[in-house]
Design a protein around this motif. Structure first.
Motif, PDB file in Angstrom:
ATOM      1  N   UNK A  55       7.481  21.446 -14.690  1.00 28.30           N
ATOM      2  CA  UNK A  55       6.274  21.337 -15.194  1.00 28.30           C
ATOM      3  C   UNK A  55       5.746  22.409 -16.270  1.00 28.30           C
ATOM      4  N   UNK A  56       5.338  21.871 -17.294  1.00 27.48           N
ATOM      5  CA  UNK A  56       5.079  22.860 -18.411  1.00 27.48           C
ATOM      6  C   UNK A  56       3.810  23.767 -18.065  1.00 27.48           C
ATOM      7  N   UNK A  57       2.745  23.144 -17.130  1.00 28.57           N
ATOM      8  CA  UNK A  57       1.562  23.997 -16.896  1.00 28.57           C
ATOM      9  C   UNK A  57       1.496  24.369 -15.153  1.00 28.57           C
ATOM     10  N   UNK A  58       2.327  23.606 -14.457  1.00 26.13           N
ATOM     11  CA  UNK A  58       1.814  23.674 -12.859  1.00 26.13           C
ATOM     12  C   UNK A  58       3.417  24.454 -12.069  1.00 26.13           C
ATOM     13  N   UNK A  59       2.971  25.339 -11.165  1.00 25.22           N
ATOM     14  CA  UNK A  59       4.264  25.686 -10.579  1.00 25.22           C
ATOM     15  C   UNK A  59       4.955  24.861  -9.570  1.00 25.22           C
ATOM     16  N   UNK A  60       4.018  24.258  -8.673  1.00 26.45           N
ATOM     17  CA  UNK A  60       4.232  23.347  -7.495  1.00 26.45           C
ATOM     18  C   UNK A  60       3.637  22.017  -7.205  1.00 26.45           C
ATOM     19  N   UNK A  61       4.041  21.430  -6.207  1.00 22.74           N
ATOM     20  CA  UNK A  61       3.241  20.214  -6.029  1.00 22.74           C
ATOM     21  C   UNK A  61       1.972  20.242  -5.882  1.00 22.74           C
ATOM     22  N   UNK A  62       1.540  21.106  -4.863  1.00 22.72           N
ATOM     23  CA  UNK A  62       0.399  21.524  -4.425  1.00 22.72           C
ATOM     24  C   UNK A  62      -0.452  21.694  -5.538  1.00 22.72           C
ATOM     25  N   UNK A  63      -0.324  22.598  -6.548  1.00 14.79           N
ATOM     26  CA  UNK A  63      -0.782  22.706  -7.896  1.00 14.79           C
ATOM     27  C   UNK A  63      -1.149  21.420  -8.786  1.00 14.79           C
ATOM     28  N   UNK A  64      -0.071  20.723  -8.897  1.00 16.25           N
ATOM     29  CA  UNK A  64       0.024  19.443  -9.289  1.00 16.25           C
ATOM     30  C   UNK A  64      -1.003  18.505  -9.039  1.00 16.25           C
ATOM     31  N   UNK A  65      -0.999  18.374  -7.618  1.00 16.86           N
ATOM     32  CA  UNK A  65      -1.769  17.492  -7.161  1.00 16.86           C
ATOM     33  C   UNK A  65      -3.367  17.897  -7.208  1.00 16.86           C
ATOM     34  N   UNK A  73       5.613  13.468   1.128  1.00 21.39           N
ATOM     35  CA  UNK A  73       5.296  14.482  -0.321  1.00 21.39           C
ATOM     36  C   UNK A  73       5.484  15.929   0.581  1.00 21.39           C
ATOM     37  N   UNK A  74       6.014  16.881  -0.191  1.00 23.52           N
ATOM     38  CA  UNK A  74       6.087  18.279   0.172  1.00 23.52           C
ATOM     39  C   UNK A  74       5.092  19.150  -0.427  1.00 23.52           C
ATOM     40  N   UNK A  75       4.113  19.653   0.264  1.00 25.25           N
ATOM     41  CA  UNK A  75       3.448  20.735  -0.444  1.00 25.25           C
ATOM     42  C   UNK A  75       4.040  22.138  -0.792  1.00 25.25           C
ATOM     43  N   UNK A  76       3.799  22.703  -1.885  1.00 25.61           N
ATOM     44  CA  UNK A  76       4.454  23.759  -2.209  1.00 25.61           C
ATOM     45  C   UNK A  76       5.498  23.685  -2.886  1.00 25.61           C
ATOM     46  N   UNK A  77       6.189  22.642  -3.001  1.00 26.32           N
ATOM     47  CA  UNK A  77       7.521  22.480  -3.549  1.00 26.32           C
ATOM     48  C   UNK A  77       7.551  22.623  -5.028  1.00 26.32           C
ATOM     49  N   UNK A  78       8.340  23.544  -5.433  1.00 28.62           N
ATOM     50  CA  UNK A  78       8.438  23.866  -6.799  1.00 28.62           C
ATOM     51  C   UNK A  78       8.936  22.568  -7.753  1.00 28.62           C
ATOM     52  N   UNK A  79       8.406  22.659  -8.705  1.00 25.86           N
ATOM     53  CA  UNK A  79       8.557  21.499  -9.795  1.00 25.86           C
ATOM     54  C   UNK A  79       8.608  21.691 -11.257  1.00 25.86           C
ATOM     55  N   UNK A 106       0.863  -1.346   0.011  1.00 26.26           N
ATOM     56  CA  UNK A 106       0.149  -0.165  -0.063  1.00 26.26           C
ATOM     57  C   UNK A 106       0.823   1.119   0.062  1.00 26.26           C
ATOM     58  N   UNK A 107       0.677   2.109  -1.000  1.00 30.09           N
ATOM     59  CA  UNK A 107       1.622   3.423  -0.843  1.00 30.09           C
ATOM     60  C   UNK A 107       0.778   4.105   0.215  1.00 30.09           C
ATOM     61  N   UNK A 108       1.563   4.491   1.224  1.00 32.04           N
ATOM     62  CA  UNK A 108       1.353   5.389   2.490  1.00 32.04           C
ATOM     63  C   UNK A 108       1.933   6.772   2.035  1.00 32.04           C
ATOM     64  N   UNK A 109       1.220   7.846   1.694  1.00 32.83           N
ATOM     65  CA  UNK A 109       1.753   9.350   1.287  1.00 32.83           C
ATOM     66  C   UNK A 109       1.242  10.187   2.599  1.00 32.83           C
ATOM     67  N   UNK A 110       2.556  10.639   2.968  1.00 37.92           N
ATOM     68  CA  UNK A 110       2.706  11.528   4.070  1.00 37.92           C
ATOM     69  C   UNK A 110       2.987  12.844   3.734  1.00 37.92           C
ATOM     70  N   UNK A 111       2.083  13.890   4.184  1.00 33.74           N
ATOM     71  CA  UNK A 111       2.676  15.349   4.436  1.00 33.74           C
ATOM     72  C   UNK A 111       3.999  15.409   5.244  1.00 33.74           C
ATOM     73  N   UNK A 112       4.926  15.797   4.458  1.00 33.52           N
ATOM     74  CA  UNK A 112       6.522  15.626   5.037  1.00 33.52           C
ATOM     75  C   UNK A 112       6.840  17.021   5.419  1.00 33.52           C
TER      76      UNK A 112
END
Length: 469
Positions: free
Chosen positions: A369-379, A361-367, A325-331
């Protein structure tokens, strides 16, 4: 049960029928709706939560069956829960309250019928998940009842329009006004002249607890779409800078779903509280369906890790899982302590905790991506795509990919998150801190859902036979 003279009287006086025969007392709004069903071809009611819509619908079923010869009453709603656990159970409740009614009207799980006439004199419950739910009904006296009508697809309404050409046919639609298009929306807007319409504001209903109203006002404000739809009974405004419209969230909640015995996907997610007023939220996703498992104020990382472990073991046993099971945690912040604890537990007993794959997983981390600025936006974009009823490439309707729980906090958080464009013209969802600066609660439930929907790559494994088949 009733003599012919009484039947003739009550046929045009549903309020008196409810008072004298069912022995209940409608409030003024319910009485007005009942009179409309008796006197108008089509009645449409939009309202907030808890104003007594299902009760009026149940009374209408019993009244119509008791005062017409050989009527047919098709009833539908978007989900089995809404139809059977709420509306159909309400019909049963009021029949039980009157022994004379219960003796003549036989209640079953899917049909209520006049004793001796199960195929000719009945009300029937059919979920609106199939296009033919309301097709094939013919009688001199027809009453279509559509509960939570805003969540019912337009194709369901097509046979109703044809059947309403019969002089004795009627339609009663009730629901929260969640969608800005469709049959129900039009009944209160461009087609309003054809309907007897009602608007019930929860603030003016004696049936709605005022603490519920005040809680929504305090948390989200009277100008929020959640307040408009769930309390005031108004259609949403749909602000231009909202990333996920409320209509998508409500449509997901109102989607029926039958879980598979052996799911193909099970994920766990945890948004960890960063500050004293934030919540730690643990959830899980089984195929398309999200469940918010536990909410707790505070930052006890050991307790949070223990809760995740117990949930994982329960899911493994329930679904007889053989894959991890993938267990994804706000890091971010104290969430790192939960990640460390889970990894330590697995290192110490890898045999028992084979199922646990931890993904920080870090929220708000810059990535990049062609369209999305950060991890929160991508999710958020992932969730929006899952909620969309149409395929991006073909434009065709696609199967449901995400079913959300009916949780006021979650609805408000997902449908209230704003976005803008960066200097590089990339979409950027406002941060959790920005949300709180606007006076809104921390989007903890929403962030848990973002984690649950985030796709992850399974770790590379050695080529060996599975030990847990």
């Amino acid at each position: 049960m009733l003599d012919s003279e009484a039947i003739l009287y009550y046929a045009d006086h549903p309020v008196e029928f409810v008072e004298d025969v069912i022995q209940a007392t409608p409030d003024p709004q319910q009485a007005a709706i009942l009179r409309s069903v008796a006197g108008s071809k089509m009645t449409s009611v939009r309202s907030g939560h808890g104003v007594g819509k299902s009760t009026v619908e149940a009374w209408s079923v019993i009244w119509f069956m008791s005062t017409r010869p050989f009527p047919k009453i098709p009833c539908t709603a978007p989900t089995q829960h809404q139809l059977f656990d709420i509306l159909w159970a309400e019909v049963s409740k009021w029949l039980r309250k009157n022994p004379a009614l219960a003796k003549e009207l036989v209640w079953t799980k899917e049909k209520v019928y006049m004793k001796g006439y199960p195929e000719e004199w009945f009300a029937v419950a059919r979920t609106a998940s199939k296009p033919d739910a309301l097709q094939g009904f013919h009688a001199e006296d027809l009453l279509f009842i559509i509960d939570e009508a805003s969540g019912v697809d337009d194709v369901i309404f097509e046979p109703v329009l044809g059947a309403l050409s019969t002089p004795g046919a009627r339609l009663l639609m009730c629901g929260n006004p969640t969608q800005l298009s469709g049959f129900f929306y039009d009944s209160h807007n461009k087609n309003r002249a054809s309907y007897s319409t009602f608007h019930i504001d929860g603030r003016k209903s004696g049936r709605v607890p005022q603490d519920f109203v005040q809680t929504i006002i305090n948390m989200y404000g009277e100008d929020s779409d959640v307040f408009r739809v769930r309390v005031a009974g108004e259609f949403p405004l749909q602000e231009d800078d909202i990333f996920i419209p409320l209509s998508l969230v409500e449509a997901s909640i109102m989607t029926d779903f039958t879980p598979r015995a052996r799911p193909t996907l099970v994920h766990i997610g945890c948004d960890v509280a960063r500050f004293g007023d934030d919540k730690t939220v643990i959830g899980y996703k089984v195929d398309e369906q999200v469940t918010l498992h536990k909410k707790r104020q505070g930052q006890d990382t050991m307790k949070t890790a223990d809760d995740i472990i117990l949930l994982g073991e329960e899911l493994v046993a329930r679904y007889k899982l053989t894959d991890p099971i993938p267990v994804k945690i706000d890091d971010g912040g104290v969430g790192g302590g939960v990640v460390d604890r889970l990894r330590q537990v697995k290192r110490n007993n890898s045999e028992r905790f084979w199922w646990m794959e931890v993904y920080p997983v870090k929220f708000g981390e810059r990535i990049r991506h062609k369209h999305y600025h950060d991890t929160t936006t991508y999710m958020m974009a992932v969730v929006k795509k899952l909620l969309s009823p149409y395929d991006e490439e073909t434009g065709l309707r696609k199967p449901v990919e995400l079913i959300l729980p009916d949780d006021d906090d979650l609805v408000a958080q997902l449908s209230g998150r704003k976005y803008g464009l960066t200097e590089a013209s990339k979409i950027k969802i406002e941060s959790k801190d920005a949300v709180k600066k606007r006076g809104q609660p921390s989007p903890d439930e929403a962030d848990c859902v973002l984690l649950l929907c985030l796709p992850v790559k399974p770790p590379k494994r050695k080529k060996e036979a599975k030990r847990h088949g």
